[in-house]
Design an enzyme around this catalytic site. Structure first.
Site, PDB file in Angstrom:
ATOM      1  CE  LYS A  19       7.239  -7.520  -6.162  1.00 44.41           C
ATOM      2  NZ  LYS A  19       8.066  -6.309  -6.000  1.00 44.41           N
ATOM      3  CG  ASP A  78       6.427  -2.563  -4.379  1.00 46.99           C
ATOM      4  OD1 ASP A  78       5.552  -1.849  -4.891  1.00 46.99           O
ATOM      5  OD2 ASP A  78       7.066  -3.417  -5.018  1.00 46.99           O
ATOM      6  CE  LYS A 115       6.479  -6.215  -9.663  1.00 46.24           C
ATOM      7  NZ  LYS A 115       7.061  -4.921  -9.256  1.00 46.24           N
TER       8      LYS A 115
END
Length: 286
Positions: free
Chosen positions: A186, A123, A222
């Site tokens: 995300k 991430d 996400k």
């Protein structure tokens, strides 16, 4: 995970033409929130499906090894076995988290070390200043370097959408991230004041759809932060199904970042099986 997103050359002509119709997006978001998403007889099945999409998360400053061990156990055994029988159902690292303002060289080294340690998903958090000032080439180049540093690990790019200023910026940042080779986009770190919202999600999902139509590359989505109830999770599944189709309703292309959502889903499944809600001593949540 799904096949890697190869990315594309930076297309600033595409970016310059983007203008999001905010009133239309807000109307669509209101429709999603107002309606009942799943018929009662199908709710348990959809809730169990929602469990498969949860990236169980903790962001507490007081985490200990024992609390992380409990979290891992819950991730491995998310729903009580007796409840599953009654229904006849029998590693990630954030760099520059949460501000995205750590020195680029440091962030790239963090990625390389994480991959060496065995991480299969990374991430990263974008530098929001690059979006707010329209430095699209710099943002593309930064994410491209993250992608290269990941090697075979999948890259999940956190946009921190609550700090991007407009829905148009959300779309542009989404597109730049995908052009640069992100495998997932995300919404949030979970630490922003505003995290996952339906208007933002609609814009990101449509960017994913447009990118797929243009390139043939499927990028995952996400939402994270503020998704706490079973009802919320069903609304998110419904939204992804309607905007992108069943192909995206797999853990390879859709995740939900949450810390408390699983507890409410288990509570609702308990109610479905027994006809009553569990007392805390009946259904330990950790």
């Amino acid at each position: 995970m799904s096949a890697r997103n190869r990315g594309t050359e930076l297309d600033l002509s595409w970016i310059s033409k983007i203008q999001v119709n905010q009133p239309a997006v807000l109307r669509r978001a209101e429709q999603i929130q107002a309606r009942r998403t799943v018929k009662k007889e199908w709710q348990a099945a959809w809730l169990l499906k929602a469990v498969t999409f949860i990236d169980l998360t903790t962001l507490s400053g007081d985490d200990t090894s024992s609390s992380i061990q409990r979290l891992c156990y819950k991730a491995k055994y998310p729903i009580r076995e007796d409840l599953l029988k009654s229904l006849n159902m029998h590693d990630k690292v954030a760099t520059g988290f949460p501000s995205g303002q750590t020195h680029l060289k440091t962030r790239l080294e963090e990625i390389r070390l994480a991959v060496e340690d065995g991480a299969t998903e990374i991430d990263v958090v974008i530098n929001r200043t690059l979006v707010l000032t329209g430095q699209w080439e710099a943002l593309y180049d930064e994410i491209r370097q993250f992608r290269k540093a990941c090697g075979d690990a999948h890259l999940k790019t956190i946009l921190a959408t609550g700090e991007l200023g407009s829905l148009t910026n959300v779309y542009k940042a989404s597109m730049i991230a995908m052009m640069a080779g992100s495998d997932f986009i995300k919404t949030s770190t979970g630490k922003e004041t505003v995290n996952a919202t339906f208007p933002v999600a609609i814009v990101m999902l449509r960017a994913i759809r447009d990118f797929f139509w243009k390139t043939g590359n499927k990028v995952g989505f996400k939402p994270a932060g503020g998704i706490r109830s079973a009802k919320d999770s069903l609304a998110w599944l419904s939204l992804v199904k309607e905007e992108l189709g069943d192909e995206w309703l797999t853990p390879e292309l859709f995740r939900i970042g949450a810390s408390t959502l699983l507890s409410d889903i288990e509570r609702q499944i308990y109610h479905h099986v027994t006809g009553r809600y569990a007392a805390y001593h009946d259904l330990p949540m950790s």
